[in-house]
Scaffold this motif. Structure first.
Motif, PDB file in Angstrom:
ATOM      1  N   LEU A   9       0.860  -1.184   0.000  1.00 55.11           N
ATOM      2  CA  LEU A   9       0.000   0.000   0.000  1.00 55.11           C
ATOM      3  C   LEU A   9       0.897   1.234   0.000  1.00 55.11           C
ATOM      4  O   LEU A   9       1.855   1.324   0.770  1.00 55.11           O
ATOM      5  CB  LEU A   9      -0.899  -0.040   1.239  1.00 55.11           C
ATOM      6  CG  LEU A   9      -1.757   1.188   1.587  1.00 55.11           C
ATOM      7  CD1 LEU A   9      -3.075   0.740   2.240  1.00 55.11           C
ATOM      8  CD2 LEU A   9      -1.026   2.169   2.508  1.00 55.11           C
ATOM      9  N   MET A  10       0.638   2.147  -0.903  1.00 52.02           N
ATOM     10  CA  MET A  10       1.217   3.485  -0.843  1.00 52.02           C
ATOM     11  C   MET A  10       0.136   4.420  -1.376  1.00 52.02           C
ATOM     12  O   MET A  10      -0.414   4.184  -2.460  1.00 52.02           O
ATOM     13  CB  MET A  10       2.493   3.620  -1.671  1.00 52.02           C
ATOM     14  CG  MET A  10       3.130   4.996  -1.488  1.00 52.02           C
ATOM     15  SD  MET A  10       4.638   5.245  -2.412  1.00 52.02           S
ATOM     16  CE  MET A  10       5.396   6.536  -1.405  1.00 52.02           C
ATOM     17  N   ILE A  11      -0.158   5.467  -0.625  1.00 49.76           N
ATOM     18  CA  ILE A  11      -1.336   6.270  -0.942  1.00 49.76           C
ATOM     19  C   ILE A  11      -0.958   7.491  -1.787  1.00 49.76           C
ATOM     20  O   ILE A  11       0.067   8.137  -1.557  1.00 49.76           O
ATOM     21  CB  ILE A  11      -2.022   6.711   0.369  1.00 49.76           C
ATOM     22  CG1 ILE A  11      -2.375   5.489   1.233  1.00 49.76           C
ATOM     23  CG2 ILE A  11      -3.263   7.553   0.082  1.00 49.76           C
ATOM     24  CD1 ILE A  11      -3.297   4.478   0.601  1.00 49.76           C
ATOM     25  N   ASP A  12      -1.814   7.785  -2.771  1.00 52.03           N
ATOM     26  CA  ASP A  12      -1.740   9.030  -3.550  1.00 52.03           C
ATOM     27  C   ASP A  12      -0.499   9.157  -4.430  1.00 52.03           C
ATOM     28  O   ASP A  12      -0.072  10.282  -4.743  1.00 52.03           O
ATOM     29  CB  ASP A  12      -1.836  10.259  -2.612  1.00 52.03           C
ATOM     30  CG  ASP A  12      -3.203  10.389  -1.962  1.00 52.03           C
ATOM     31  OD1 ASP A  12      -4.153   9.756  -2.465  1.00 52.03           O
ATOM     32  OD2 ASP A  12      -3.323  11.110  -0.955  1.00 52.03           O
ATOM     33  N   VAL A  13       0.099   8.035  -4.828  1.00 58.15           N
ATOM     34  CA  VAL A  13       1.255   8.083  -5.734  1.00 58.15           C
ATOM     35  C   VAL A  13       0.927   7.376  -7.048  1.00 58.15           C
ATOM     36  O   VAL A  13       1.007   7.983  -8.115  1.00 58.15           O
ATOM     37  CB  VAL A  13       2.510   7.470  -5.067  1.00 58.15           C
ATOM     38  CG1 VAL A  13       3.646   7.303  -6.071  1.00 58.15           C
ATOM     39  CG2 VAL A  13       2.965   8.359  -3.904  1.00 58.15           C
ATOM     40  N   VAL A  14       0.569   6.089  -6.974  1.00 61.75           N
ATOM     41  CA  VAL A  14       0.084   5.358  -8.146  1.00 61.75           C
ATOM     42  C   VAL A  14      -1.424   5.199  -7.984  1.00 61.75           C
ATOM     43  O   VAL A  14      -1.882   4.636  -6.994  1.00 61.75           O
ATOM     44  CB  VAL A  14       0.729   3.950  -8.242  1.00 61.75           C
ATOM     45  CG1 VAL A  14       0.076   3.142  -9.361  1.00 61.75           C
ATOM     46  CG2 VAL A  14       2.229   4.061  -8.457  1.00 61.75           C
ATOM     47  N   LEU A  15      -2.191   5.729  -8.940  1.00 57.58           N
ATOM     48  CA  LEU A  15      -3.635   5.570  -8.915  1.00 57.58           C
ATOM     49  C   LEU A  15      -4.005   4.689 -10.104  1.00 57.58           C
ATOM     50  O   LEU A  15      -4.002   5.156 -11.249  1.00 57.58           O
ATOM     51  CB  LEU A  15      -4.328   6.931  -8.978  1.00 57.58           C
ATOM     52  CG  LEU A  15      -3.960   7.822  -7.778  1.00 57.58           C
ATOM     53  CD1 LEU A  15      -4.526   9.210  -7.920  1.00 57.58           C
ATOM     54  CD2 LEU A  15      -4.409   7.188  -6.472  1.00 57.58           C
ATOM     55  N   PRO A  16      -4.255   3.396  -9.841  1.00 61.08           N
ATOM     56  CA  PRO A  16      -4.373   2.416 -10.925  1.00 61.08           C
ATOM     57  C   PRO A  16      -5.341   2.837 -12.034  1.00 61.08           C
ATOM     58  O   PRO A  16      -6.521   3.060 -11.794  1.00 61.08           O
ATOM     59  CB  PRO A  16      -4.854   1.162 -10.199  1.00 61.08           C
ATOM     60  CG  PRO A  16      -4.295   1.310  -8.820  1.00 61.08           C
ATOM     61  CD  PRO A  16      -4.399   2.777  -8.513  1.00 61.08           C
ATOM     62  N   GLY A  17      -4.804   2.937 -13.236  1.00 57.90           N
ATOM     63  CA  GLY A  17      -5.613   3.278 -14.403  1.00 57.90           C
ATOM     64  C   GLY A  17      -5.740   4.772 -14.664  1.00 57.90           C
ATOM     65  O   GLY A  17      -6.349   5.176 -15.652  1.00 57.90           O
TER      66      GLY A  17
END
Ligand SMILES: [Zn+2]
Length: 336
Positions: A195-203
């Motif tokens: 989990l890492m928030i607000d860095v990779v947003l899938p799609g």
């Protein structure tokens, strides 16, 4: 690009996108409204059906679950001693306890804060007096903002922290300032998830201002770290679905592409001539003209490659070019 060219590209893109929606999904799922000026969402970025209680509960690993509703996401791991919660978003204040109760009768004993932003942790107080773990910078930011909904962490760390609760083990690590100072990676090796928030947003392409990044180069470096993890599932904190290593790879390719194209345009666009086009001494106006000239070079290149690969490319790319151009002047990283 000229406004006419821009409108033409968007119109063509919208036509292709709408056709594919109708062909794949039939009439039951509505396409973007005809009056929308934005390209329709790619198929893998559209909202997924919610469960009967108004949220999605996805099993990620043998003992790990994700909860998603309204474009917000958090996760939890069930140990034999209690539940480890990863973030407590206020948007999931009802869904999270409900989802945990569906899976286990054990109570939440530990809460990991991904970072200090209210949309991810301002539901924390409802879980009472439990162990709260965060990066030291997250603790500093929470203290500064004096929000009772975000109680102070009870344990902090700076580089790495191994969290063992009963039979579960999580690796918390900090790749340096990124989306926010203190924003960490949580790796659950036994669950083959991170989990890492607000860095990779899938799609999806990044939100405005490079996802409101404290450090633009730090967001790129975080992609590098995430790309090396041996996982099957990724939790990004927003949008409608979970991610995979492929989503991390595609997001990394986009962020580096936008960074590199902007660097080329900045190098090819001296700012001096723009100061001659404005009232003497009006530096803001000169920089605005320069930013526009840089964005006019980069935007069509990014549209050609990415308009149909990621959602929202036509919404915030121009704004993100400006953010990246500024970062290249001020952060001036030497290792990207
Ligand atoms: Zn955030």
């Amino acid at each position: 690009m000229t406004e006419t060219t821009r409108r033409g590209m968007l119109k063509a893109a919208a036509a292709v996108g709408t056709a594919s929606v109708v062909l794949r999904s039939g009439p039951a799922i509505a396409a973007a409204p005809a009056q929308s000026k934005y390209v329709p969402l790619p198929a893998d970025a559209k909202p997924l059906p919610m469960g009967p209680d108004g949220y999605r509960l996805d099993r990620i690993g043998p003992e790990m679950y994700a909860v998603t509703a309204g474009g917000t996401q958090s996760a939890f791991v069930v140990s034999n001693r209690g539940v480890i919660l990863l973030d407590a978003p206020p948007a999931l204040a009802t869904a999270l306890p409900h989802a945990i109760g569906k899976v286990t009768s054990k109570r939440v004993t530990h809460l990991v804060y991904s970072h200090h932003h209210a949309d991810h942790i301002a539901g924390a107080a409802a879980f009472g007096d439990i162990v709260r773990i965060a990066h030291a910078d997250t603790a500093r930011l929470i203290r500064a903002d004096r929000d009772k909904a975000r109680p102070m962490p009870t344990r902090t760390f700076t580089d790495r922290y191994s969290l063992t609760v009963g039979d579960q083990h999580l690796e918390l690590s900090y790749p340096g300032p990124n989306h926010e100072a203190g924003n960490i990676i949580v790796h659950a090796p036994r669950q083959r998830a991170a989990l890492m928030i607000d860095v990779v947003l899938p799609g999806w392409s990044p939100f405005s201002a490079w996802g409101t990044a404290d450090s633009v180069p730090g967001v790129l470096r975080s992609h590098d770290v995430l790309a090396k993890l041996d996982i099957d599932t990724f939790v990004g904190g927003h949008v409608h679905r979970l991610g995979t290593p492929k989503d991390i790879k595609v997001s990394r390719e986009f962020t580096y592409d936008l960074w590199n194209e902007t660097r080329k345009a900045v190098a090819a666009t001296p700012s001096t001539p723009f100061f001659g086009q404005v009232e003497p001494g009006h530096n803001w106006a000169a920089f605005k003209l320069w930013y526009d000239a840089v964005a006019d070079k980069v935007e069509p290149v990014i549209y050609r490659k990415w308009l149909h690969r990621l959602a929202g490319v036509d919404v915030f790319t121009r704004d993100n070019i400006v953010t990246v151009a500024t970062s290249q002047m001020l952060d001036a990283p030497k290792d990207l």
